[in-house]
Design a protein around this motif. Structure first.
Motif, PDB file in Angstrom:
ATOM      1  N   THR A  19       0.837  -1.193   0.000  1.00  0.00           N
ATOM      2  CA  THR A  19       0.000   0.000   0.000  1.00  0.00           C
ATOM      3  C   THR A  19       0.875   1.247   0.000  1.00  0.00           C
ATOM      4  OG1 THR A  19      -1.809  -1.146   1.058  1.00  0.00           O
ATOM      5  CG2 THR A  19      -1.818   1.249   1.232  1.00  0.00           C
ATOM      6  N   ALA A  20       0.857   1.964  -1.135  1.00  0.00           N
ATOM      7  CA  ALA A  20       1.748   3.117  -1.297  1.00  0.00           C
ATOM      8  C   ALA A  20       1.079   4.422  -0.896  1.00  0.00           C
ATOM      9  CB  ALA A  20       2.241   3.195  -2.740  1.00  0.00           C
ATOM     10  N   LEU A  21      -0.255   4.481  -0.953  1.00  0.00           N
ATOM     11  CA  LEU A  21      -0.977   5.686  -0.525  1.00  0.00           C
ATOM     12  C   LEU A  21      -2.156   5.273   0.353  1.00  0.00           C
ATOM     13  CD1 LEU A  21      -1.168   7.773  -3.855  1.00  0.00           C
ATOM     14  CD2 LEU A  21       0.397   8.148  -1.933  1.00  0.00           C
ATOM     15  N   LYS A  22      -2.325   6.028   1.438  1.00  0.00           N
ATOM     16  CA  LYS A  22      -3.380   5.693   2.395  1.00  0.00           C
ATOM     17  C   LYS A  22      -4.263   6.899   2.676  1.00  0.00           C
ATOM     18  CE  LYS A  22       0.157   2.963   4.707  1.00  0.00           C
ATOM     19  NZ  LYS A  22       1.173   3.061   5.774  1.00  0.00           N
ATOM     20  N   GLY A  23      -5.378   6.985   2.002  1.00  0.00           N
ATOM     21  CA  GLY A  23      -6.355   8.036   2.299  1.00  0.00           C
ATOM     22  C   GLY A  23      -5.814   9.453   2.223  1.00  0.00           C
ATOM     23  N   VAL A  24      -5.201   9.784   1.101  1.00  0.00           N
ATOM     24  CA  VAL A  24      -4.607  11.113   0.950  1.00  0.00           C
ATOM     25  C   VAL A  24      -5.661  12.155   0.545  1.00  0.00           C
ATOM     26  CG1 VAL A  24      -3.034  12.506  -0.482  1.00  0.00           C
ATOM     27  CG2 VAL A  24      -2.299  10.276   0.422  1.00  0.00           C
ATOM     28  N   ASP A  25      -5.688  13.263   1.257  1.00  0.00           N
ATOM     29  CA  ASP A  25      -6.511  14.423   0.904  1.00  0.00           C
ATOM     30  C   ASP A  25      -5.572  15.594   0.643  1.00  0.00           C
ATOM     31  OD1 ASP A  25      -9.263  13.508   1.358  1.00  0.00           O
ATOM     32  OD2 ASP A  25      -8.607  13.289   3.438  1.00  0.00           O
ATOM     33  N   LEU A  26      -5.839  16.294  -0.445  1.00  0.00           N
ATOM     34  CA  LEU A  26      -4.965  17.420  -0.758  1.00  0.00           C
ATOM     35  C   LEU A  26      -5.667  18.355  -1.729  1.00  0.00           C
ATOM     36  CD1 LEU A  26      -2.024  18.521  -0.469  1.00  0.00           C
ATOM     37  CD2 LEU A  26      -1.458  17.205  -2.509  1.00  0.00           C
ATOM     38  N   GLU A  27      -5.506  19.637  -1.505  1.00  0.00           N
ATOM     39  CA  GLU A  27      -6.046  20.610  -2.445  1.00  0.00           C
ATOM     40  C   GLU A  27      -4.968  21.633  -2.775  1.00  0.00           C
ATOM     41  OE1 GLU A  27      -9.725  22.939  -1.640  1.00  0.00           O
ATOM     42  OE2 GLU A  27     -10.691  21.015  -2.070  1.00  0.00           O
ATOM     43  N   VAL A  28      -4.819  21.928  -4.060  1.00  0.00           N
ATOM     44  CA  VAL A  28      -3.837  22.926  -4.476  1.00  0.00           C
ATOM     45  C   VAL A  28      -4.574  23.965  -5.306  1.00  0.00           C
ATOM     46  CG1 VAL A  28      -1.682  23.328  -5.731  1.00  0.00           C
ATOM     47  CG2 VAL A  28      -1.970  21.223  -4.410  1.00  0.00           C
ATOM     48  N   GLN A  29      -4.332  25.215  -5.006  1.00  0.00           N
ATOM     49  CA  GLN A  29      -5.060  26.300  -5.669  1.00  0.00           C
ATOM     50  C   GLN A  29      -4.321  26.775  -6.928  1.00  0.00           C
ATOM     51  OE1 GLN A  29      -8.063  26.800  -4.645  1.00  0.00           O
ATOM     52  NE2 GLN A  29      -7.675  25.462  -2.880  1.00  0.00           N
ATOM     53  N   PRO A  30      -5.075  27.312  -7.876  1.00  0.00           N
ATOM     54  CA  PRO A  30      -4.439  27.798  -9.108  1.00  0.00           C
ATOM     55  C   PRO A  30      -3.344  28.833  -8.805  1.00  0.00           C
ATOM     56  CG  PRO A  30      -6.812  27.792  -9.354  1.00  0.00           C
ATOM     57  CD  PRO A  30      -6.534  27.466  -7.923  1.00  0.00           C
ATOM     58  N   GLY A  31      -2.232  28.682  -9.483  1.00  0.00           N
ATOM     59  CA  GLY A  31      -1.144  29.647  -9.338  1.00  0.00           C
ATOM     60  C   GLY A  31      -0.205  29.378  -8.181  1.00  0.00           C
ATOM     61  N   GLU A  32      -0.495  28.332  -7.424  1.00  0.00           N
ATOM     62  CA  GLU A  32       0.375  28.015  -6.292  1.00  0.00           C
ATOM     63  C   GLU A  32       1.603  27.229  -6.741  1.00  0.00           C
ATOM     64  OE1 GLU A  32      -0.914  26.955  -1.947  1.00  0.00           O
ATOM     65  OE2 GLU A  32      -2.131  25.821  -3.355  1.00  0.00           O
ATOM     66  N   ILE A  33       2.666  27.380  -5.977  1.00  0.00           N
ATOM     67  CA  ILE A  33       3.783  26.444  -6.093  1.00  0.00           C
ATOM     68  C   ILE A  33       3.742  25.594  -4.833  1.00  0.00           C
ATOM     69  CG2 ILE A  33       6.264  26.112  -6.278  1.00  0.00           C
ATOM     70  CD1 ILE A  33       6.514  28.765  -7.639  1.00  0.00           C
ATOM     71  N   PHE A  34       3.477  24.321  -5.036  1.00  0.00           N
ATOM     72  CA  PHE A  34       3.292  23.410  -3.916  1.00  0.00           C
ATOM     73  C   PHE A  34       4.403  22.376  -3.924  1.00  0.00           C
ATOM     74  CE2 PHE A  34       1.623  19.761  -1.697  1.00  0.00           C
ATOM     75  CZ  PHE A  34       0.970  20.333  -0.618  1.00  0.00           C
ATOM     76  N   ALA A  35       5.065  22.216  -2.813  1.00  0.00           N
ATOM     77  CA  ALA A  35       6.125  21.200  -2.733  1.00  0.00           C
ATOM     78  C   ALA A  35       5.648  20.027  -1.897  1.00  0.00           C
ATOM     79  CB  ALA A  35       7.391  21.790  -2.122  1.00  0.00           C
ATOM     80  N   LEU A  36       5.732  18.855  -2.484  1.00  0.00           N
ATOM     81  CA  LEU A  36       5.409  17.639  -1.764  1.00  0.00           C
ATOM     82  C   LEU A  36       6.741  17.029  -1.340  1.00  0.00           C
ATOM     83  CD1 LEU A  36       2.996  15.872  -0.960  1.00  0.00           C
ATOM     84  CD2 LEU A  36       3.300  14.638  -3.109  1.00  0.00           C
ATOM     85  N   LEU A  37       6.933  17.057  -0.057  1.00  0.00           N
ATOM     86  CA  LEU A  37       8.236  16.717   0.497  1.00  0.00           C
ATOM     87  C   LEU A  37       8.137  15.367   1.197  1.00  0.00           C
ATOM     88  CD1 LEU A  37      10.927  18.225   1.051  1.00  0.00           C
ATOM     89  CD2 LEU A  37       9.870  19.175   3.084  1.00  0.00           C
ATOM     90  N   GLY A  38       9.051  14.481   0.908  1.00  0.00           N
ATOM     91  CA  GLY A  38       9.003  13.199   1.596  1.00  0.00           C
ATOM     92  C   GLY A  38      10.188  12.343   1.243  1.00  0.00           C
TER      93      GLY A  38
END
Ligand SMILES: Nc1ncnc2c1ncn2[C@@H]1O[C@H](COP(=O)(O)OP(=O)(O)O)[C@@H](O)[C@H]1O
Ligand SMILES: [Mg+2]
Length: 308
Positions: A19-38
């Motif tokens: 199981t590589a993902l477990k119940g992920v919730d995420l919202e990214v807004q237009p024009g954002e720079i979002f870093a997913l760190l892990g």
């Protein structure tokens, strides 16, 4: 406004049973720079693969600018650009053909001026007639980026964009990301390099073992977890702290030659003035003083460690 990306309760179990993902919730807004760190293996590439339609989700829902990635696959895919972690190009194509063809794949009409602009921005213009096979590794990475931009995506994924790339490309890439953002493109990058998130992102999400354990505005994150460290280099080493200093969060280091004070930058009165006055009263003198704010790196290490 519709979020650029909306992920609800997303899960993925590979055929292997992992199981590589477990119940992920995420919202990214237009024009954002979002870093997913892990850390490696956290599930970053799996998450991107699902949004881009390369991996099937086991559960949950994803929409891109309001459209479902499964039922409106063509539409969502045409507004997504992906720079994958691994370079994959047709070795015998020219740079120009590679980029033009990629644009065509998304059903976009020819636009040589746009292709030229991308190639120039990425310092690929003088290589446009070169076959991919004759390019250096760094140049191939540039071609991968150009390819992802060919169809003018509104949402761009950069999966570990600077892993193993030279300083120059990293700098160009950061400049390019800022330029794209200025034109309204939403950018999601994954990285295990903290500096990258720190340098580029508006918001940071931390993913560990398939779970997004935190999403926060970068500045707020640094402020919330940020502790400042004051270090005094003492003139005379101390064998022990005077009793009057106990319980104030002070520590001796370096065989009593340094006095370390950790304080919360959020506190109204960190008490440095009184600390310095009390040191003077005890006749403890210092020759040097330095302060340091914890980096995203310290925060990240703390967060991931707290979960294991
Ligand atoms: N096709 C696959 N089959 C089985 N396990 C996989 C597959 N792809 C990835 N994984 C596993 O899923 C986990 C997450 O991988 P990945 O999404 O690539 O993580 P990241 O990009 O954060 O390093 C890893 O443990 C990886 O080994
Ligand atoms: Mg990955």
């Amino acid at each position: 406004m519709q979020p650029a990306l909306s992920i609800r309760n997303l899960s993925k179990t590979y055929a292997s049973g992992f199981t590589a993902l477990k119940g992920v919730d995420l919202e990214v807004q237009p024009g954002e720079i979002f870093a997913l760190l892990g850390p490696n293996g956290a599930g970053k590439t799996t998450l991107i693969g699902i949004v881009c339609g390369l991996v099937n989700a086991s559960g949950g829902a994803v929409s891109v600018h309001g459209d479902d990635i499964v039922t409106d696959y063509r539409k969502t895919r045409s507004i997504i650009g992906l720079v994958p972690q691994e370079v994959s190009l047709d070795a015998f194509e020219s740079v120009w053909a590679t980029i033009s063809y990629s644009r065509g794949l998304f059903g976009k009409s020819k636009n040589p001026a746009h292709i030229e602009k991308i190639l120039r921005t990425l310092s690929l213009w003088d290589k446009k007639d070169e076959k991919v096979i004759n390019l250096s590794g760094g140049m191939k990475r540039r071609v991968m980026i150009a390819k992802a931009l060919a169809h003018e995506p509104k949402l761009l994924f950069l999966d570990e964009p600077t892993a193993g790339v030279d300083v120059e490309l990293r700098r160009d890439m950061w400049a390019m990301v800022r330029e794209l953002r200025a034109t309204g493109v939403t950018i999601i990058l994954t990285t295990h390099y903290i500096e990258e998130a720190e340098e580029m992102a508006d918001r940071v999400g931390v993913i560990s073992k398939g779970e997004v354990i935190l999403v926060e505005d970068k500045v707020a994150l640094m402020r919330r977890f940020g502790k400042k460290r004051l270090e005094l280099e003492l003139v005379e080493p101390l064998a022990a702290l005077p009793a009057s200093f106990e319980g104030r969060g002070l520590e001796l280091a370096d065989d009593g030659r340094r006095l370390v004070y950790l304080y919360d930058t959020q506190a109204e009165r960190p008490g440095i003035t009184s600390l310095l006055a009390d040191l003077a009263a005890e006749n403890i003198r210092f020759r040097d003083l330095e302060t340091r704010q914890s980096s995203l790196e310290d925060i990240f290490v703390d967060l991931v460690r707290d979960r294991t």
